[in-house]
Design a protein around this motif. Structure first.
Motif, PDB file in Angstrom:
ATOM      1  N   ALA A  83       0.859  -1.194   0.000  1.00 34.03           N
ATOM      2  CA  ALA A  83       0.000   0.000   0.000  1.00 34.03           C
ATOM      3  C   ALA A  83       0.885   1.231   0.000  1.00 34.03           C
ATOM      4  O   ALA A  83       1.936   1.241   0.657  1.00 34.03           O
ATOM      5  N   ARG A  84       0.482   2.222  -0.750  1.00 34.24           N
ATOM      6  CA  ARG A  84       1.222   3.492  -0.784  1.00 34.24           C
ATOM      7  C   ARG A  84       0.224   4.616  -0.534  1.00 34.24           C
ATOM      8  O   ARG A  84      -0.730   4.803  -1.299  1.00 34.24           O
ATOM      9  N   ILE A  85       0.420   5.314   0.562  1.00 30.15           N
ATOM     10  CA  ILE A  85      -0.465   6.417   0.958  1.00 30.15           C
ATOM     11  C   ILE A  85       0.365   7.683   0.822  1.00 30.15           C
ATOM     12  O   ILE A  85       1.386   7.837   1.503  1.00 30.15           O
ATOM     13  N   GLU A  86      -0.044   8.574  -0.076  1.00 28.60           N
ATOM     14  CA  GLU A  86       0.782   9.748  -0.358  1.00 28.60           C
ATOM     15  C   GLU A  86       0.015  11.036  -0.107  1.00 28.60           C
ATOM     16  O   GLU A  86      -0.970  11.317  -0.795  1.00 28.60           O
ATOM     17  N   HIS A  87       0.463  11.771   0.889  1.00 22.56           N
ATOM     18  CA  HIS A  87      -0.086  13.103   1.208  1.00 22.56           C
ATOM     19  C   HIS A  87      -1.610  13.083   1.274  1.00 22.56           C
ATOM     20  O   HIS A  87      -2.275  13.932   0.679  1.00 22.56           O
ATOM     21  N   VAL A  88      -2.131  12.118   1.985  1.00 17.25           N
ATOM     22  CA  VAL A  88      -3.585  11.954   2.040  1.00 17.25           C
ATOM     23  C   VAL A  88      -4.203  12.812   3.146  1.00 17.25           C
ATOM     24  O   VAL A  88      -3.751  12.788   4.296  1.00 17.25           O
ATOM     25  N   SER A  89      -5.206  13.576   2.774  1.00 17.40           N
ATOM     26  CA  SER A  89      -6.014  14.322   3.740  1.00 17.40           C
ATOM     27  C   SER A  89      -7.473  13.940   3.530  1.00 17.40           C
ATOM     28  O   SER A  89      -7.874  13.548   2.430  1.00 17.40           O
ATOM     29  N   LYS A  90      -8.227  14.039   4.627  1.00 13.18           N
ATOM     30  CA  LYS A  90      -9.653  13.728   4.535  1.00 13.18           C
ATOM     31  C   LYS A  90     -10.445  14.671   5.433  1.00 13.18           C
ATOM     32  O   LYS A  90     -10.129  14.823   6.624  1.00 13.18           O
ATOM     33  N   SER A  91     -11.453  15.301   4.866  1.00 17.15           N
ATOM     34  CA  SER A  91     -12.346  16.168   5.641  1.00 17.15           C
ATOM     35  C   SER A  91     -13.759  15.639   5.527  1.00 17.15           C
ATOM     36  O   SER A  91     -14.135  15.051   4.512  1.00 17.15           O
ATOM     37  N   PHE A  92     -14.531  15.846   6.577  1.00 16.70           N
ATOM     38  CA  PHE A  92     -15.961  15.530   6.535  1.00 16.70           C
ATOM     39  C   PHE A  92     -16.733  16.813   6.811  1.00 16.70           C
ATOM     40  O   PHE A  92     -16.276  17.658   7.585  1.00 16.70           O
ATOM     41  N   ALA A  93     -17.911  16.913   6.204  1.00 23.71           N
ATOM     42  CA  ALA A  93     -18.777  18.060   6.489  1.00 23.71           C
ATOM     43  C   ALA A  93     -19.391  17.864   7.867  1.00 23.71           C
ATOM     44  O   ALA A  93     -19.956  16.814   8.153  1.00 23.71           O
ATOM     45  N   GLY A  94     -19.231  18.838   8.748  1.00 22.03           N
ATOM     46  CA  GLY A  94     -19.802  18.761  10.096  1.00 22.03           C
ATOM     47  C   GLY A  94     -20.659  19.967  10.372  1.00 22.03           C
ATOM     48  O   GLY A  94     -20.779  20.841   9.502  1.00 22.03           O
ATOM     49  N   PRO A  95     -21.239  20.048  11.569  1.00 19.69           N
ATOM     50  CA  PRO A  95     -22.100  21.183  11.909  1.00 19.69           C
ATOM     51  C   PRO A  95     -21.344  22.516  11.857  1.00 19.69           C
ATOM     52  O   PRO A  95     -21.924  23.550  11.531  1.00 19.69           O
ATOM     53  N   ALA A  96     -20.013  22.454  12.173  1.00 21.32           N
ATOM     54  CA  ALA A  96     -19.215  23.688  12.154  1.00 21.32           C
ATOM     55  C   ALA A  96     -18.384  23.780  10.872  1.00 21.32           C
ATOM     56  O   ALA A  96     -17.240  24.219  10.894  1.00 21.32           O
ATOM     57  N   GLY A  97     -18.952  23.319   9.770  1.00 22.17           N
ATOM     58  CA  GLY A  97     -18.228  23.363   8.492  1.00 22.17           C
ATOM     59  C   GLY A  97     -17.395  22.110   8.293  1.00 22.17           C
ATOM     60  O   GLY A  97     -17.629  21.086   8.941  1.00 22.17           O
ATOM     61  N   GLN A  98     -16.387  22.198   7.414  1.00 20.04           N
ATOM     62  CA  GLN A  98     -15.545  21.042   7.108  1.00 20.04           C
ATOM     63  C   GLN A  98     -14.641  20.713   8.288  1.00 20.04           C
ATOM     64  O   GLN A  98     -13.994  21.591   8.851  1.00 20.04           O
TER      65      GLN A  98
END
Ligand SMILES: Nc1ncnc2c1ncn2[C@@H]1O[C@H](COP(=O)(O)OP(=O)(O)OP(=O)(O)O)[C@@H](O)[C@H]1O
Ligand SMILES: [Mg+2]
Length: 272
Positions: free
Chosen positions: A29-44
């Motif tokens: 597996a190669r994970i490169e510069h991965v970011s993850k955001s979820f939409a929440g009540p106070a924005g992303q």
């Protein structure tokens, strides 16, 4: 089944996977510069921030971090169940998954649960039964072929779930706290079994846990994630010889060091 026979089954599984993989790649597996955001009540809400991590072929990596730091989110991304907000992920073929909940089909027997995975992989009907029996032997559940899920203990269910994951012949096994719901003794036995199967099949494993001892007991490398957002905080190479015991002094010593770091991460997180 003798240990030599178990090894033969495991070697055959590993060879099949090699043949199916065709060309070899230098990572599971190669994970490169991965970011993850979820939409929440106070924005992303930024959950994972710029994660870069490789799992080498045949390597056993544990991903450790406080509850809510994004471990399952990262595993789901590697599994392809969700997409990163930024960065890229590549795997050597499609990974197999195993979760805390066994997710076996209750209306099927242990054997048929495994055969379903074989069927989905395109294994010919005539070969499925013997292959399922081999896999049950590999997880030391000979004789459980005809048992329904409700007839099996929690530990036995997780063994069937492991056999089903191995039935996919994937190069990479993704495990999300697979033993968290089991009692300490059963968990200990399954640690031994997983270590044996990993060494025999040479499958790569990315194993998520928040149990520091478990992480050190199992892994060649422990990766600690920080919280809010999840980042790679630190890594340790674990060169304690296998097979290890969870109560080994060397396991305990490194666990103390890692727990200190984890506490620091949780304190920092608490200040947010
Ligand atoms: N689909 C989603 N939508 C919105 N928020 C999500 C989603 N999935 C996860 N999150 C949030 O992302 C954060 C990380 O969750 P995740 O389940 O990855 O944590 P974890 O490290 O696996 O925790 P635990 O050890 O408790 O299993 C949490 O704040 C969670 O609420
Ligand atoms: Mg989780």
């Amino acid at each position: 089944m003798s240990s030599q026979e178990v090894t033969t089954v495991a070697t055959a599984l590993a060879k099949t996977a090699d043949a199916e993989a065709g060309t070899s790649v230098e990572y599971a597996a190669r994970i490169e510069h991965v970011s993850k955001s979820f939409a929440g009540p106070a924005g992303q809400q930024l959950v994972l921030d710029d994660i870069t991590l490789d799992v080498a072929p045949g390597e056993f990596v544990t991903l450790l971090g406080a509850s809510g730091c994004g471990k399952s989110t990262l595993l789901n991304l590697v599994a392809g169940l969700d997409k990163p907000s930024a960065g890229g992920i590549s795997t050597d073929g499609r990974p197999a998954l195993m979760f805390q909940e066994h997710a076996l089909f209750p209306w099927l027997t242990a054997g048929k649960n495994i055969e379903l995975a074989l069927k989905l992989r395109g294994v010919a009907k005539a070969d499925r039964r013997s292959r399922a029996e081999e896999l049950l032997q590999l997880v030391r559940l000979e004789g459980a072929y005809g048992k329904r899920v409700h007839e099996l203990s929690g530990g036995m269910r997780q063994r069937v779930a492991l056999a089903r994951a191995l039935a996919q012949d994937s190069r990479l096994l993704l495990m999300d706290e697979p033993f968290a719901a089991l009692d300490a003794i059963t968990r200990d036995v399954l640690h031994d079994e997983l270590t044996r199967i990993w060494r025999e099949t040479n499958v790569s494993v990315l194993f998520v846990t928040h149990n520091v001892r478990e992480a050190v007991r199992l892994a060649e490398r422990v990766v600690l994630l920080s919280s809010r957002p999840g980042r790679v905080a630190r890594e340790w190479t674990v060169d304690i010889p296998q097979p290890r015991r969870i109560e080994d002094p060397a396991v305990a010593e490194l666990s103390v060091e890692i727990t200190e770091q984890l506490r620091g991460e949780i304190r920092r997180h608490g200040q947010h």
